[in-house]
Each structure stands twice: as C-alpha cells, then as structure tokens.
Design a protein around this motif. Structure first.
Motif, PDB file in Angstrom:
ATOM      1  N   SER A  12       0.839  -1.344   0.018  1.00 11.99           N
ATOM      2  CA  SER A  12      -0.091   0.057  -0.060  1.00 11.99           C
ATOM      3  C   SER A  12       0.979   1.351   0.166  1.00 11.99           C
ATOM      4  O   SER A  12       1.855   1.184   0.674  1.00 11.99           O
ATOM      5  CB  SER A  12      -0.937   0.059   1.163  1.00 11.99           C
ATOM      6  OG  SER A  12      -1.540  -1.244   1.350  1.00 11.99           O
ATOM      7  N   GLU A  28      -8.813   2.058  -2.899  1.00 19.29           N
ATOM      8  CA  GLU A  28      -9.409   0.749  -3.408  1.00 19.29           C
ATOM      9  C   GLU A  28      -8.889  -0.598  -2.693  1.00 19.29           C
ATOM     10  O   GLU A  28      -7.835  -0.542  -2.309  1.00 19.29           O
ATOM     11  CB  GLU A  28      -9.094   0.516  -4.963  1.00 19.29           C
ATOM     12  CG  GLU A  28      -9.561  -0.561  -5.806  1.00 19.29           C
ATOM     13  CD  GLU A  28      -9.348  -0.852  -7.135  1.00 19.29           C
ATOM     14  OE1 GLU A  28      -8.951  -1.955  -7.605  1.00 19.29           O
ATOM     15  OE2 GLU A  28      -9.336   0.426  -8.053  1.00 19.29           O
ATOM     16  N   VAL A  29      -9.680  -1.397  -2.643  1.00 20.99           N
ATOM     17  CA  VAL A  29      -9.438  -2.728  -1.855  1.00 20.99           C
ATOM     18  C   VAL A  29      -8.714  -3.686  -2.913  1.00 20.99           C
ATOM     19  O   VAL A  29      -8.974  -3.796  -4.044  1.00 20.99           O
ATOM     20  CB  VAL A  29     -10.461  -3.448  -1.357  1.00 20.99           C
ATOM     21  CG1 VAL A  29     -10.146  -4.650  -0.884  1.00 20.99           C
ATOM     22  CG2 VAL A  29     -11.292  -2.584  -0.363  1.00 20.99           C
ATOM     23  N   LEU A  40      -5.186  -2.132   1.116  1.00 20.80           N
ATOM     24  CA  LEU A  40      -5.716  -1.119   0.324  1.00 20.80           C
ATOM     25  C   LEU A  40      -4.537  -0.705  -0.780  1.00 20.80           C
ATOM     26  O   LEU A  40      -3.335  -0.825  -0.167  1.00 20.80           O
ATOM     27  CB  LEU A  40      -6.176   0.319   0.939  1.00 20.80           C
ATOM     28  CG  LEU A  40      -7.364  -0.126   2.076  1.00 20.80           C
ATOM     29  CD1 LEU A  40      -7.552   1.221   2.760  1.00 20.80           C
ATOM     30  CD2 LEU A  40      -8.573  -0.722   1.391  1.00 20.80           C
ATOM     31  N   THR A  43      -3.204   4.075   1.861  1.00 26.50           N
ATOM     32  CA  THR A  43      -3.573   3.900   2.994  1.00 26.50           C
ATOM     33  C   THR A  43      -2.920   5.171   3.926  1.00 26.50           C
ATOM     34  O   THR A  43      -2.025   5.735   4.036  1.00 26.50           O
ATOM     35  CB  THR A  43      -3.277   2.687   3.927  1.00 26.50           C
ATOM     36  OG1 THR A  43      -3.707   2.887   5.341  1.00 26.50           O
ATOM     37  CG2 THR A  43      -1.592   2.543   4.098  1.00 26.50           C
ATOM     38  N   GLN A  98     -11.795   5.776   3.401  1.00 24.27           N
ATOM     39  CA  GLN A  98     -11.122   5.836   4.661  1.00 24.27           C
ATOM     40  C   GLN A  98     -11.274   6.668   5.531  1.00 24.27           C
ATOM     41  O   GLN A  98     -11.225   7.928   5.117  1.00 24.27           O
ATOM     42  CB  GLN A  98      -9.523   5.782   4.592  1.00 24.27           C
ATOM     43  CG  GLN A  98      -9.060   4.751   3.502  1.00 24.27           C
ATOM     44  CD  GLN A  98      -7.487   4.726   3.245  1.00 24.27           C
ATOM     45  OE1 GLN A  98      -6.797   4.514   3.985  1.00 24.27           O
ATOM     46  NE2 GLN A  98      -7.132   5.187   2.014  1.00 24.27           N
TER      47      GLN A  98
END
Length: 249
Positions: A12, A28-29, A40, A43, A98
């Motif tokens: 990430s 985005e996951v 993600l 983050t 988030q």
C-alpha cells in the motif's frame, strides 16, 4: 480475493507518511489476507511499529461500512487493516472511503513527539518505549532514579512551549551506519534495506534540538503537544528506569 500463502502480499502507498494530518481519503481494496485483514492500494492508517499503536477508524463503500480495530504490518511492507470480528468486508476491487479515528491518532502524534523531547532532557540510552493516545513511556539505561523529576518536567515543558518545528529528512543506509549516534533506542532497530532511512528533526538544521530515525507520525510543531506531566518512575531491572509521560487535559 484472498491471498494464498505462496503469493506475495501486495503493498500500500503509505499516505500517512506524506501527510500525517489527512483524516479521510479514497482508496481501492486490493485483497484480503487469510485472516480477514484488508489491504488497500493507498492508506492513511499507520501500522503498529516503533512503540506506536496501529490506527483505527472506518471504511465506507456504497451501502456498506466496517470498523477497523487496528492496523498491522504484513509481509513485504504491506499495511493490513484489521476489522473488528464479525464485520462485513468490502470485496477486492471495491472503491472505499477511509475515515481515520482522528482524536486517537492525534493523541499518538502528540505523545510520540513529546517522547522524542523526553529523550533530549534525559540524554541516556533508550531501552524501550510505548505510545498511547493520552500517555507514553520511555525506558532508559538509568541505574539511579532522577534526583529532581520536577526539574526534568520543567525543562521538557520549556522545549514544548518553544513551538519548535518538526520536520523529516532522509539518509542512506550507509550514512546511518556511519552515524550510529543517531540511534537512541537500543530495543528498536531502524528499518534498513530500502536504501533510505527516515529521520525526524525537532528544531532547524541550524538550531537542532533532536534528530533520530523514526517511522512514526508526529505533530508539525511542538506547541501542539500542549501541557505534559511526568508520572511515576519505575525500576525495571538493575540498570533500567521507566519514565511515564502524560498529556494534561
């Protein structure tokens, strides 16, 4: 998708390092871990490390949401958001928002920066440390307890009240090896191997108060720490003393 044990874990982009004050952003996951953690592509959440706890907060998407209990480091530098048990997870590929638990994170930032200054007023080897949102502690190689704790508190508060600038710099692994005095904490080795090590500076290059390797989050100026109180000093072995620091309301 879940990550099989044989597959490398995705990484990430650490937005918390670019802007520790960012509280909400899109991402985005990428994947789920075998234990139900969420990775993600970028983050805001800081992963547990260096005595600082992992961040908590929420992920929001479409009609769904889940609460993040903490954040930890995965393999190959991945940042893994750990939901509370029983939470519904956003599928891989889902755009999410988030939302950081800002009050808790900001407490970590204030305490962590204050502990850097504590290592200035007590210029001894640091053997351990811990951060929470309202207090923290450092363990020192200190055979005898301080004679005047109030004097130390007054020195620390005076540094905080100078509203010193807190900035970062970067040096190479080789430069750190050539300057071992930068490392104050004996129990935590700065991360090496990426080619660069992050330094946190308090004060300016011309009037430097402190400079040490650290990957944690910090306030921009020491005045944000506010009023502090030094708590009890505990004996931890023949050579060690644990000094507690509290943020005052």
């Amino acid at each position: 998708m879940k990550i099989p044990m044989e597959m490398p874990m995705p990484t990430s982009e650490p937005l918390f390092r670019k802007d520790a004050y960012a509280r909400m952003t899109e991402a985005e996951v990428l994947a789920h871990t075998e234990r139900g953690g969420i990775i993600l592509n970028r983050t805001l959440f800081y992963a547990t490390g260096g005595g600082q706890p992992g961040d908590s907060g929420q992920l929001l998407w479409g009609d769904g949401q889940c609460t993040i209990a903490t954040t930890v480091k995965g393999e190959n530098g991945a940042v893994v958001l750990v939901p509370h048990e029983g939470e519904t997870l956003p599928p891989a590929g889902t755009p999410v928002t988030q939302v950081l638990d800002w009050d808790r994170r900001y407490g970590h930032m204030r305490v962590h920066t204050a502990l850097h200054l504590l290592s200035v007023v007590i210029p001894l080897e640091v053997t351990g440390g811990s951060v929470s949102a309202e207090k923290g502690r450092l363990d020192f190689n200190m055979p005898e307890a301080p004679e005047d704790k109030q004097a130390l508190q007054d020195q620390l508060q005076a540094l905080i009240d100078r509203d010193l600038e807190v900035t970062e710099d970067w040096i190479s692994d080789e430069e750190l090896e050539a300057n071992p005095q930068l490392v104050k904490t004996m129990s935590v080795s700065p991360p090496r191997g990426a080619g660069q090590v992050r330094l946190v500076r308090i004060g300016t290059a011309d009037e430097q108060i402190d400079l040490q390797p650290c990957g944690g989050t910090h306030v921009r100026r020491t005045g944000e720490i506010g009023k502090i109180r030094l708590g009890k000093v505990e004996k931890k072995g023949q050579q060690n003393r644990r000094v507690y620091l509290h943020l005052e309301p």
